[in-house]
Design a protein around this motif. Structure first.
Motif, mmCIF file in Angstrom:
data_model
loop_
_atom_site.group_PDB
_atom_site.id
_atom_site.type_symbol
_atom_site.label_atom_id
_atom_site.label_comp_id
_atom_site.label_asym_id
_atom_site.label_seq_id
_atom_site.Cartn_x
_atom_site.Cartn_y
_atom_site.Cartn_z
ATOM 1 N N VAL A 141 2.854 9.802 -5.690
ATOM 2 C CA VAL A 141 3.221 11.170 -5.297
ATOM 3 C C VAL A 141 4.661 11.540 -5.662
ATOM 4 O O VAL A 141 5.062 12.686 -5.468
ATOM 5 N N LEU A 142 5.415 10.596 -6.195
ATOM 6 C CA LEU A 142 6.817 10.850 -6.555
ATOM 7 C C LEU A 142 7.051 10.570 -8.033
ATOM 8 O O LEU A 142 6.328 9.792 -8.647
ATOM 9 N N GLN A 168 0.843 -1.199 0.000
ATOM 10 C CA GLN A 168 0.000 0.000 0.000
ATOM 11 C C GLN A 168 0.879 1.251 0.000
ATOM 12 O O GLN A 168 0.664 2.178 -0.778
ATOM 13 N N ALA A 169 1.880 1.274 0.865
ATOM 14 C CA ALA A 169 2.776 2.423 0.946
ATOM 15 C C ALA A 169 3.553 2.594 -0.359
ATOM 16 O O ALA A 169 3.695 3.715 -0.859
ATOM 17 N N GLN A 170 4.047 1.505 -0.927
ATOM 18 C CA GLN A 170 4.791 1.591 -2.184
ATOM 19 C C GLN A 170 3.928 2.150 -3.305
ATOM 20 O O GLN A 170 4.376 3.009 -4.079
ATOM 21 N N CYS A 171 2.707 1.704 -3.388
ATOM 22 C CA CYS A 171 1.785 2.201 -4.406
ATOM 23 C C CYS A 171 1.531 3.696 -4.224
ATOM 24 O O CYS A 171 1.587 4.480 -5.172
ATOM 25 N N ASP A 178 -4.269 13.457 -5.069
ATOM 26 C CA ASP A 178 -3.463 13.383 -6.295
ATOM 27 C C ASP A 178 -2.448 14.519 -6.365
ATOM 28 O O ASP A 178 -2.298 15.193 -7.385
ATOM 29 N N ILE A 179 -1.757 14.737 -5.249
ATOM 30 C CA ILE A 179 -0.717 15.767 -5.186
ATOM 31 C C ILE A 179 0.617 15.096 -5.526
ATOM 32 O O ILE A 179 0.928 14.031 -5.018
ATOM 33 N N ASP A 180 1.385 15.740 -6.371
ATOM 34 C CA ASP A 180 2.680 15.218 -6.801
ATOM 35 C C ASP A 180 3.762 16.133 -6.264
ATOM 36 O O ASP A 180 3.668 17.357 -6.385
#
Length: 132
Positions: A78-79, A70-73, A127-129
Protein backbone atom coordinates in the motif's frame (compact mmCIF):
# COMPACT_ATOMS: atom_id res chain seq x y z
CA UNK A 1 -16.32 -15.51 11.56
CA UNK A 2 -12.69 -16.25 10.83
CA UNK A 3 -10.50 -13.91 8.81
CA UNK A 4 -10.12 -16.63 6.16
CA UNK A 5 -13.91 -16.95 5.82
CA UNK A 6 -14.22 -13.14 5.59
CA UNK A 7 -11.63 -13.06 2.83
CA UNK A 8 -13.47 -15.84 0.96
CA UNK A 9 -16.73 -13.89 1.21
CA UNK A 10 -15.04 -10.70 -0.03
CA UNK A 11 -13.57 -12.62 -3.00
CA UNK A 12 -16.97 -14.06 -3.82
CA UNK A 13 -18.61 -10.63 -3.57
CA UNK A 14 -16.04 -9.02 -5.85
CA UNK A 15 -16.42 -11.82 -8.40
CA UNK A 16 -20.22 -11.56 -8.33
CA UNK A 17 -20.09 -7.77 -8.79
CA UNK A 18 -17.71 -8.05 -11.73
CA UNK A 19 -19.82 -10.78 -13.32
CA UNK A 20 -22.97 -8.67 -12.95
CA UNK A 21 -21.30 -5.61 -14.46
CA UNK A 22 -19.89 -7.67 -17.34
CA UNK A 23 -23.27 -9.23 -18.03
CA UNK A 24 -25.01 -5.86 -17.94
CA UNK A 25 -22.47 -4.34 -20.33
CA UNK A 26 -22.74 -7.35 -22.62
CA UNK A 27 -26.50 -6.88 -22.84
CA UNK A 28 -26.16 -3.22 -23.76
CA UNK A 29 -27.26 -1.97 -20.35
CA UNK A 30 -25.73 0.84 -18.38
CA UNK A 31 -23.12 -0.15 -15.83
CA UNK A 32 -23.36 1.67 -12.52
CA UNK A 33 -20.02 0.54 -11.16
CA UNK A 34 -17.30 3.18 -11.37
CA UNK A 35 -14.75 0.71 -12.75
CA UNK A 36 -16.43 -1.87 -14.95
CA UNK A 37 -13.04 -2.57 -16.55
CA UNK A 38 -9.67 -2.31 -14.86
CA UNK A 39 -7.46 0.69 -15.50
CA UNK A 40 -4.77 -0.24 -18.06
CA UNK A 41 -2.00 0.25 -15.51
CA UNK A 42 -3.83 -1.72 -12.81
CA UNK A 43 -2.59 -5.27 -12.32
CA UNK A 44 -4.99 -8.11 -12.94
CA UNK A 45 -3.92 -9.72 -9.67
CA UNK A 46 -2.85 -8.34 -6.33
CA UNK A 47 0.76 -7.07 -6.24
CA UNK A 48 1.65 -8.87 -3.04
CA UNK A 49 0.67 -12.27 -1.72
CA UNK A 50 1.02 -11.89 2.02
CA UNK A 51 0.29 -15.19 3.72
CA UNK A 52 2.62 -15.31 6.69
CA UNK A 53 -0.16 -15.56 9.31
CA UNK A 54 -3.76 -14.65 10.09
CA UNK A 55 -2.79 -13.54 13.61
CA UNK A 56 -3.06 -9.79 14.18
CA UNK A 57 -1.55 -8.96 17.57
CA UNK A 58 -0.64 -5.40 18.50
CA UNK A 59 2.77 -4.68 16.99
CA UNK A 60 5.24 -1.96 17.92
CA UNK A 61 8.93 -1.13 17.82
CA UNK A 62 10.77 -4.26 18.99
CA UNK A 63 8.02 -6.77 18.04
CA UNK A 64 9.15 -9.83 16.10
CA UNK A 65 7.65 -12.79 14.28
CA UNK A 66 5.28 -13.86 11.54
CA UNK A 67 2.70 -11.15 12.28
CA UNK A 68 5.41 -8.53 11.76
CA UNK A 69 6.24 -10.13 8.39
CA UNK A 70 2.54 -10.04 7.48
CA UNK A 71 2.33 -6.35 8.37
CA UNK A 72 5.56 -5.55 6.50
CA UNK A 73 4.31 -7.30 3.38
CA UNK A 74 0.96 -5.51 3.52
CA UNK A 75 2.66 -2.15 4.15
CA UNK A 76 4.79 -2.74 1.04
CA UNK A 77 1.64 -3.30 -0.99
CA UNK A 78 0.00 0.00 0.00
CA UNK A 79 3.04 2.31 0.11
CA UNK A 80 5.63 3.49 -2.39
CA UNK A 81 8.45 2.09 -0.30
CA UNK A 82 9.97 -1.26 0.41
CA UNK A 83 10.16 -2.36 4.02
CA UNK A 84 12.38 -5.39 4.61
CA UNK A 85 10.08 -8.36 5.30
CA UNK A 86 12.31 -9.75 8.02
CA UNK A 87 9.95 -10.12 10.99
CA UNK A 88 11.72 -7.35 12.93
CA UNK A 89 9.60 -4.27 13.75
CA UNK A 90 12.40 -1.71 13.53
CA UNK A 91 12.58 1.96 12.62
CA UNK A 92 11.83 1.31 8.92
CA UNK A 93 8.65 -0.60 9.73
CA UNK A 94 7.63 2.06 12.25
CA UNK A 95 8.20 4.81 9.66
CA UNK A 96 6.11 2.90 7.10
CA UNK A 97 3.39 2.33 9.70
CA UNK A 98 3.22 6.04 10.50
CA UNK A 99 3.10 6.90 6.77
CA UNK A 100 0.23 4.44 6.24
CA UNK A 101 -1.66 5.68 9.30
CA UNK A 102 -1.39 9.27 8.05
CA UNK A 103 -2.52 8.24 4.57
CA UNK A 104 -5.48 6.31 5.99
CA UNK A 105 -6.50 9.10 8.39
CA UNK A 106 -5.67 7.11 11.52
CA UNK A 107 -3.85 8.16 14.69
CA UNK A 108 -0.20 8.07 13.61
CA UNK A 109 1.33 6.47 16.69
CA UNK A 110 3.45 3.91 14.80
CA UNK A 111 1.69 1.01 16.56
CA UNK A 112 -0.25 -1.57 14.56
CA UNK A 113 -3.29 -2.22 16.73
CA UNK A 114 -6.85 -3.26 15.82
CA UNK A 115 -7.71 -0.06 13.90
CA UNK A 116 -4.51 -0.08 11.87
CA UNK A 117 -4.82 -3.82 11.16
CA UNK A 118 -8.40 -3.30 9.97
CA UNK A 119 -7.46 -0.46 7.62
CA UNK A 120 -4.30 -2.23 6.43
CA UNK A 121 -6.26 -5.42 5.67
CA UNK A 122 -8.88 -3.44 3.74
CA UNK A 123 -6.35 -1.42 1.73
CA UNK A 124 -4.19 -4.48 1.02
CA UNK A 125 -7.08 -6.74 0.06
CA UNK A 126 -8.57 -4.09 -2.26
CA UNK A 127 -5.13 -3.23 -3.72
CA UNK A 128 -5.41 0.42 -2.69
CA UNK A 129 -2.18 2.43 -2.88
CA UNK A 130 -1.64 5.57 -0.80
CA UNK A 131 -0.09 7.23 -3.83
CA UNK A 132 -2.70 6.52 -6.51
Amino acid sequence: MTKEKSMQLMRAGKAAGLAAATALLGLGGIATQAHATPHPSAPSIQHFTCDYTDAEPTLRLGSTGQAVKQAQCQLNSVLDRRVAVDGQFGSGTRSATVAFQQCAGLDDDGVIGPNTWSALDYWWWNDIDCHR
